[in-house]
Design an enzyme around this catalytic site. Structure first.
Site, PDB file in Angstrom:
ATOM      1  N   CYS A   1       0.875  -1.228   0.121  1.00 34.41           N
ATOM      2  CA  CYS A   1      -0.037  -0.129   0.144  1.00 34.41           C
ATOM      3  C   CYS A   1       0.944   1.528   0.091  1.00 34.41           C
ATOM      4  O   CYS A   1       0.518   2.389  -0.263  1.00 34.41           O
ATOM      5  CB  CYS A   1      -0.968  -0.070   1.230  1.00 34.41           C
TER       6      CYS A   1
ATOM      7  N   HIS B   1      -3.614   7.354   2.017  1.00 30.88           N
ATOM      8  CA  HIS B   1      -3.518   6.122   1.252  1.00 30.88           C
ATOM      9  C   HIS B   1      -4.975   5.963   2.087  1.00 30.88           C
ATOM     10  O   HIS B   1      -5.531   6.064   3.127  1.00 30.88           O
ATOM     11  CB  HIS B   1      -2.875   5.168   1.926  1.00 30.88           C
TER      12      HIS B   1
ATOM     13  N   ASN C   1     -10.069  -0.050  -0.489  1.00 34.33           N
ATOM     14  CA  ASN C   1      -8.461   0.111  -0.455  1.00 34.33           C
ATOM     15  C   ASN C   1      -8.074  -0.302  -1.969  1.00 34.33           C
ATOM     16  O   ASN C   1      -8.009  -1.626  -1.935  1.00 34.33           O
ATOM     17  CB  ASN C   1      -8.148  -0.692   0.689  1.00 34.33           C
TER      18      ASN C   1
END
EC number: 2.3.1.180
Length: 323
Positions: free
Chosen positions: A114, A250, A280
């Site tokens: 990520c 993020h 996500n």
């Protein structure tokens, strides 16, 4: 004068298939209300059968090039941040290179889960500042739907697929915090925390594996580490949180996003949030959010933007830039 890596263009691509939270109610002990309350996610996109990470990355790249007013022949390098490349090798980046018709330069992948786009931006910045490239196409792209355990309600409801891209261009600045472009970066990792977020398979184990996560532990690390890395990047740039116009975090979980903003003493009105629509998307989430924020009229020329992420590794980092 100081060479800066300045954002010239931005774009994103999402697969056509939209998956609402209600989809998971059919097979899991969960609900739309439960998912929203704990994550802020309302829907996500899943790639179509046969659609790959490089396919989506190329689509986002084409849109970013149009936004920049450039062609593939104007780009010197491509960096793709991904943990879900089409093949073990070659890199997704070389596949994107071919798909957008770029026949020169070089391309490679970066894998920091990520946090991958932060690491990719930092690499692109280094290439530009050192004079090895004038324009770099930086892409985050993922098909996390391919590594989900659909029986694990704690993970499979969180992730989606997509891609986002930036064109970074070398421009001259005065060497002050008022320059446009990347002003400072901060990268970190600590392999002792591997078991908090990982895929339990890989090439050397001759298995594909599924994503595994200790969500509570990741949350505890995330807020502290994200606020700290954002501050470190701002400190390096000679700036403080009061100078920030936008945080582009993020997009993992609304509670992490809110907790980080609070720790930085910044209101949520200064945070670009897309997690409700995309879930996500790992390395794709930051460029995707940047593209949406720019398209929505939130991020304007001259705005100071801080972007930060944490992912498996653990790996985390931040970039301070002026749009």
């Amino acid at each position: 004068m100081t060479r800066r890596a300045v954002i010239r263009g931005v774009g994103h691509y999402l697969p056509e298939r939209v998956v609402p939270n209600a989809y998971f109610e059919e097979t899991l002990d969960t609900s739309d209300e439960w998912i929203r309350a704990r994550t802020g996610i309302e829907r996500r996109h899943f790639a179509a059968e046969g659609q790959t990470t490089s396919d989506m990355a190329a689509r986002a790249a084409d849109i970013a090039l149009v936004n920049a007013g450039l062609k593939a022949s104007d780009i010197d390098a491509i960096i793709v941040a991904t943990s879900t490349a089409d093949l073990t090798f070659p890199s997704a980046a070389t596949m994107v290179q071919a798909k957008i018709g770029m026949k020169h330069g070089f391309a490679f992948d970066v894998q920091a889960v990520c946090a991958g786009f932060i690491f990719a931006m930092t690499n692109a910045n280094a290439l530009i500042v050192s004079g090895q490239a004038e324009r770099v196409l930086v892409i985050g792209a993922e098909t996390f739907s391919r590594i989900m355990d659909w029986t694990d309600r704690t993970t499979c409801v969180l992730f989606g697929d997509g891609a986002g891209a930036l064109v970074l261009e070398s421009q001259e600045g005065a060497g002050t915090p008022q320059d446009r472009g990347i002003l400072a970066t901060d990268l970190n990792s600590d392999g002792r925390f591997k078991d908090l977020l990982y895929v339990d398979g890989g090439v050397s184990t001759q298995s594909t594996g599924y994503l595994r996560m200790e969500g509570n532990q990741v949350f505890r690390h995330a807020v502290t580490k994200l606020a700290a890395t954002a501050k470190a990047a701002l400190d390096k740039a000679g700036l403080t949180a009061t100078d920030v116009d936008w945080i582009v975090p993020h997009q993992a979980n609304i509670r992490i996003i809110e907790g980080t903003a609070k720790k930085m003493n910044l209101p949520m009105s200064k945070v670009v949030v897309t997690v409700q629509d995309h879930g996500n998307t790992s390395a794709a989430s930051i460029p995707l959010a940047m593209s949406v924020g720019r398209a929505n009229g939130q991020i304007k020329d001259g705005d100071l933007v801080v972007t930060e992420a944490i992912g498996g590794g653990l790996a985390w980092g931040a970039v301070a830039l002026r749009w």
